[in-house]
Write a protein that holds these residues in place. Structure first.
Motif, PDB file in Angstrom:
ATOM      1  N   ALA A  89       0.865  -1.219  -0.112  1.00 60.33           N
ATOM      2  CA  ALA A  89       0.044  -0.061   0.011  1.00 60.33           C
ATOM      3  C   ALA A  89       0.747   1.295   0.034  1.00 60.33           C
ATOM      4  O   ALA A  89       0.485   2.351  -0.672  1.00 60.33           O
ATOM      5  CB  ALA A  89      -0.966  -0.075   1.121  1.00 60.33           C
ATOM      6  N   ALA A  90       1.752   1.493   0.855  1.00 66.91           N
ATOM      7  CA  ALA A  90       2.875   2.353   0.689  1.00 66.91           C
ATOM      8  C   ALA A  90       3.434   2.382  -0.665  1.00 66.91           C
ATOM      9  O   ALA A  90       3.689   3.902  -0.840  1.00 66.91           O
ATOM     10  CB  ALA A  90       3.909   2.136   1.891  1.00 66.91           C
ATOM     11  N   ARG A  91       3.895   1.318  -1.262  1.00 68.24           N
ATOM     12  CA  ARG A  91       4.271   1.586  -2.550  1.00 68.24           C
ATOM     13  C   ARG A  91       3.376   2.088  -3.645  1.00 68.24           C
ATOM     14  O   ARG A  91       3.672   3.053  -4.361  1.00 68.24           O
ATOM     15  CB  ARG A  91       4.812   0.324  -3.265  1.00 68.24           C
ATOM     16  CG  ARG A  91       5.552   0.090  -4.585  1.00 68.24           C
ATOM     17  CD  ARG A  91       5.594  -1.147  -4.863  1.00 68.24           C
ATOM     18  NE  ARG A  91       4.458  -1.948  -5.532  1.00 68.24           N
ATOM     19  CZ  ARG A  91       3.646  -1.522  -6.656  1.00 68.24           C
ATOM     20  NH1 ARG A  91       4.130  -0.620  -7.275  1.00 68.24           N
ATOM     21  NH2 ARG A  91       2.760  -1.935  -6.774  1.00 68.24           N
ATOM     22  N   ILE A  92       2.200   1.898  -3.652  1.00 67.81           N
ATOM     23  CA  ILE A  92       1.210   2.585  -4.388  1.00 67.81           C
ATOM     24  C   ILE A  92       0.952   3.882  -3.970  1.00 67.81           C
ATOM     25  O   ILE A  92       1.094   4.606  -5.089  1.00 67.81           O
ATOM     26  CB  ILE A  92      -0.169   1.800  -4.096  1.00 67.81           C
ATOM     27  CG1 ILE A  92      -0.119   0.344  -4.603  1.00 67.81           C
ATOM     28  CG2 ILE A  92      -1.241   2.535  -4.649  1.00 67.81           C
ATOM     29  CD1 ILE A  92      -1.433  -0.742  -4.359  1.00 67.81           C
ATOM     30  N   ALA A  93       0.803   4.168  -2.961  1.00 69.33           N
ATOM     31  CA  ALA A  93       0.660   5.592  -2.580  1.00 69.33           C
ATOM     32  C   ALA A  93       1.660   6.592  -2.643  1.00 69.33           C
ATOM     33  O   ALA A  93       1.799   7.526  -3.410  1.00 69.33           O
ATOM     34  CB  ALA A  93       0.048   5.909  -1.178  1.00 69.33           C
TER      35      ALA A  93
END
Length: 368
Positions: A221-225
């Motif tokens: 999720a951090a990678r996407i954001a």
């Protein structure tokens, strides 16, 4: 972090419920107290992405653990979602805060009209001073249209509302360079990019056993954001106040990319292709290298059952998916279009066929 105006906060099931299921009122109140303080000056806006519906429904239905079959998960969500929102409503009322419930499926956000409506609803709730509480619509979502975990949903919602910060609250206070329960491991304070986590085992399972996520889903999720220009803080729920005040806590993920069109991020990370179009070599080069729309002349074959507006994969001659896009025609229409020019199709079938099969503005590349 302390200067972020619009913030998305995600909290997991394990931070709100007991391991046996059922909401922990004290934990909910503690989180709401923190969010209320953040909003108190009127200068900061908060969207809460909250798990916990299925977990909250376990005990009332006499279930000892989270079920594995979809039907019982949906039943638990049906009971638990009402309990979850009622608990938030009562807790927020102590601070004079109104709550607005927003339930989403990935289908709601990969289609243009649905995506626009979701964005408009969230913006209006914030403008009217309400606290939007977002969750996946587990009661009706099927395997084909599920986000899979609320960490990824939170990253996509952060982009949807153009957030300045995403805070992921868990039962672990950050990313560690080993098992945090063992001595000798250290918290990783900052991550500038994926390379910073190379060689680190971030595990896979959720500690409490009532949720679906774990550290893997949070890092993803951090990678996407961050790839969409939104910084991320990952920490434990008990350190929520520190994270929102900009103090050193958890793991801070620096941005790695810039904001892109909202719907394309959803298309890439939240949609499930309903079919596939195989392209000839020339069309692959045009779509991937020149970023053009896909025309009927470049299609070699079609498979699957889909309708106009559905997401489809675009594949090369070896079967490798190179892109994903929203198709403008039904699957049954495409065989008569294959290999033909739009001008020819317009003469034979009418002006509605003088257009792209997938427009470049509704297309995202999967491999570079």
């Amino acid at each position: 972090m302390a200067q972020a105006h619009r913030i998305v906060v995600k909290v997991g099931s394990s931070s709100l419920t007991t391991a046996a299921g059922g909401l922990d009122a004290d934990r909910v109140d503690a989180l709401v107290d923190v969010l209320a303080k953040v909003r108190s000056g009127g200068e900061r806006e908060v969207v809460l992405v909250s798990s916990g519906a299925i977990a909250a429904g376990l005990a009332p239905l006499g279930l000892r653990r989270r079920p594995t079959d979809l039907a019982r998960q949906q039943a638990a969500a049906s009971v638990g979602q009402g309990l979850l929102v009622a608990r938030y409503t009562a807790s927020c009322a102590r601070h004079g805060i109104r709550v607005g419930q927003v339930l989403l499926t990935s289908d709601d956000t990969s289609r243009r009209a649905h995506h626009r409506n979701a964005s408009r609803t969230l913006d209006k709730l914030l403008a009217m001073g309400a606290l939007p509480i977002v969750n996946e619509n587990d009661t009706v979502a099927t395997d084909e249209i599920r986000f899979g975990d609320n960490d990824r949903l939170a990253a996509l919602v952060a982009h949807l509302v153009r957030a300045d910060l995403l805070v992921l609250l868990s039962d672990v206070d950050g990313v560690y360079d080993g098992d945090p329960s063992k001595p000798g491991t250290s918290r990783i304070a900052e991550v500038h990019g994926p390379a910073d986590l190379d060689g680190i085992d971030i595990g896979s399972a959720s500690k409490a056993g009532v949720g679906t996520g774990g550290m893997v889903t949070k890092v993803e999720a951090a990678r996407i954001a961050t790839g969409a220009g939104i910084p991320v803080v990952l920490t434990s729920a008990v350190h929520a106040a520190d994270a929102l005040a900009g103090r050193d806590t958890g793991t801070y993920f620096h941005t790695t990319g810039r904001r892109s069109a909202d719907r394309l991020l959803w298309l890439q990370h939240a949609s499930t292709p309903q079919g596939a179009l195989t392209l000839d070599d020339g069309a692959v080069r045009a779509v991937v290298e020149r970023r053009t729309s896909l025309l009927p002349a470049g299609i070699a074959s079609v498979e699957g059952e889909f309708t106009a507006g559905d997401p489809v994969e675009l594949r090369d001659s070896t079967g490798r998916a190179v892109a994903r896009g929203i198709v403008n025609f039904d699957a049954k229409e495409i065989p008569q279009l294959i290999g033909r020019s739009t001008r020819e199709l317009a003469r034979e079938l009418g002006p509605a066929y003088e257009r792209e099969v997938v427009h470049r503005d509704a297309l995202v590349l999967l491999q570079r």
